[in-house]
Motif scaffolding. Sequence first.
Motif, PDB file in Angstrom:
ATOM      1  N   VAL A  82      -4.113 -26.698  -5.061  1.00 35.56           N
ATOM      2  CA  VAL A  82      -2.984 -26.134  -5.809  1.00 35.56           C
ATOM      3  C   VAL A  82      -3.454 -24.940  -6.638  1.00 35.56           C
ATOM      4  O   VAL A  82      -2.803 -23.889  -6.672  1.00 35.56           O
ATOM      5  N   LYS A  83      -4.586 -25.071  -7.314  1.00 34.45           N
ATOM      6  CA  LYS A  83      -5.123 -23.955  -8.091  1.00 34.45           C
ATOM      7  C   LYS A  83      -5.456 -22.771  -7.186  1.00 34.45           C
ATOM      8  O   LYS A  83      -5.204 -21.612  -7.537  1.00 34.45           O
ATOM      9  N   LYS A  84      -6.027 -23.056  -6.021  1.00 31.00           N
ATOM     10  CA  LYS A  84      -6.372 -21.971  -5.095  1.00 31.00           C
ATOM     11  C   LYS A  84      -5.135 -21.209  -4.663  1.00 31.00           C
ATOM     12  O   LYS A  84      -5.110 -19.969  -4.658  1.00 31.00           O
ATOM     13  N   VAL A  85      -4.082 -21.926  -4.299  1.00 28.15           N
ATOM     14  CA  VAL A  85      -2.862 -21.275  -3.836  1.00 28.15           C
ATOM     15  C   VAL A  85      -2.221 -20.462  -4.954  1.00 28.15           C
ATOM     16  O   VAL A  85      -1.859 -19.289  -4.770  1.00 28.15           O
ATOM     17  N   LEU A  86      -2.086 -21.064  -6.141  1.00 28.15           N
ATOM     18  CA  LEU A  86      -1.401 -20.376  -7.240  1.00 28.15           C
ATOM     19  C   LEU A  86      -2.206 -19.208  -7.793  1.00 28.15           C
ATOM     20  O   LEU A  86      -1.640 -18.320  -8.446  1.00 28.15           O
ATOM     21  N   GLY A  87      -3.506 -19.195  -7.547  1.00 30.85           N
ATOM     22  CA  GLY A  87      -4.338 -18.094  -8.010  1.00 30.85           C
ATOM     23  C   GLY A  87      -4.634 -17.057  -6.941  1.00 30.85           C
ATOM     24  O   GLY A  87      -5.402 -16.120  -7.174  1.00 30.85           O
ATOM     25  N   HIS A 109      -4.493 -30.258 -16.778  1.00 32.73           N
ATOM     26  CA  HIS A 109      -3.251 -30.394 -16.010  1.00 32.73           C
ATOM     27  C   HIS A 109      -2.665 -29.032 -15.657  1.00 32.73           C
ATOM     28  O   HIS A 109      -2.972 -28.011 -16.291  1.00 32.73           O
ATOM     29  N   LEU A 110      -1.806 -29.054 -14.639  1.00 33.97           N
ATOM     30  CA  LEU A 110      -1.165 -27.840 -14.150  1.00 33.97           C
ATOM     31  C   LEU A 110       0.354 -27.901 -14.350  1.00 33.97           C
ATOM     32  O   LEU A 110       1.116 -27.277 -13.616  1.00 33.97           O
ATOM     33  N   GLY A 155      -2.285 -19.446 -12.841  1.00 31.07           N
ATOM     34  CA  GLY A 155      -2.325 -18.080 -12.333  1.00 31.07           C
ATOM     35  C   GLY A 155      -1.353 -17.169 -13.062  1.00 31.07           C
ATOM     36  O   GLY A 155      -0.945 -17.443 -14.195  1.00 31.07           O
ATOM     37  N   ILE A 156      -0.952 -16.100 -12.401  1.00 34.19           N
ATOM     38  CA  ILE A 156      -0.156 -15.071 -13.081  1.00 34.19           C
ATOM     39  C   ILE A 156       1.235 -15.557 -13.471  1.00 34.19           C
ATOM     40  O   ILE A 156       1.873 -14.988 -14.352  1.00 34.19           O
TER      41      ILE A 156
END
Length: 410
Positions: free
Chosen positions: A61-66, A349-350, A355-356
């Motif tokens: 999830v972090k990879k995709v959103l960043g 947590h996300l 990301g932006i």
Amino acid sequence: MTQSADQAPEAARHPQFPMRRTCPFSPPREYAELRRDEPVSHATLKVNGKPTWLVTTHEHVKKVLGDARVSSNLKLPGYPHQFHIPEEMLRQVRLMLLSMDPPDHTAQRRMLIPEFTARRVKEMRPRVQEIVDERIDAMLATGGPVDLVSALALPVPSLVICELLGVPYEDHQQFEEWSANMMNHDLSPEEYGASVAGLDAYLDKLVTMKENAPGDDLISRFIEKNREEQIADHIDIVTMARLMLVGGHETTANMISLGVLALLEHPEHREAITNDPALLPGAIEELLRTFSISDSGTARVALEDIDLDGTVIRAGEGILALNNSANHDEAVFQNPDTIDIRRKEARSHLAFGYGIHQCIGANLARVELEVVYGTLLRRIPGLRLATPLEKLRFKDDAMVYGVYELPVAW
């Protein structure tokens, strides 16, 4: 060997999204299975039968959103819409901050950031406290039982965001109705379109008034800055105001209700916070992680082929990066389905995204939650549910999770 959508199994074998939470304090049970067996997986959107990818681990999830190779543009053909949006409206819709990509996103966000800095929000805290005290005074005067949603959870963030934006609070019943409709997955295209059109017409008049006679509020300050920056036209400002108004009260209102419910159902946490108020900020992070109320608000479209540990998402395909699943990832959070207000890793947590496009109002939301929870525990120590948990109606049909009513007594 990689997998892509053109090699996918038949759509009939794909799970449908969204999936239902069977417990209000836990994500859908399918999420744990997906993280374990197929962390990047195919799904079919219930609203329109179209395919999308589900990304379910914290890391992915972090990879995709960043990743700059994904877009938030809801006009792209592969975008995983979760509402019955009229085709004509989709063609004409003006992108708002959440659905913009750089450089437009960068320019508009830069103009809004000063309104939500930690320093600015700290200055707002005394007024938030006044609003909370006024609402609790009214609750106590009523004597209970009362519905905490209508008595406290919804009025507090509505009043705060109205005062910040310069929106007359006396109009709150109408714009709250439009906002609630716009969060509902089950609305027809006509009903959804009417709600958006109604709110935009209301805000169009308000923005016009502020263009002619600016006040001391966010919309007026944005208009004044824009006279120099020239990054937005009138419709852009109306669209920005809609995002701020809807996002500024819907999410926080639902978190207030759910957080209070969690504390009432876990009296050991409530007692610990009452005895040591310093635990409250960490408890808020844990509650945000636990509920992850805007689970699927992170819809994206791949602009290029993206390889996530051997699974290839092709350019043009839709993605839902599920923060509720990420926030219950066993690789990051030990015993993730247990509420632990002392959890050291809770802040990872996300729930506010990543990301932006991370939520610009996160500082304000945290202050509102801290003031509401802290004041409620202090002023009404005998607060209790006035109806059994199993009889509560939860927002399984909405984009933002919550509870429709929360009857309480003391």
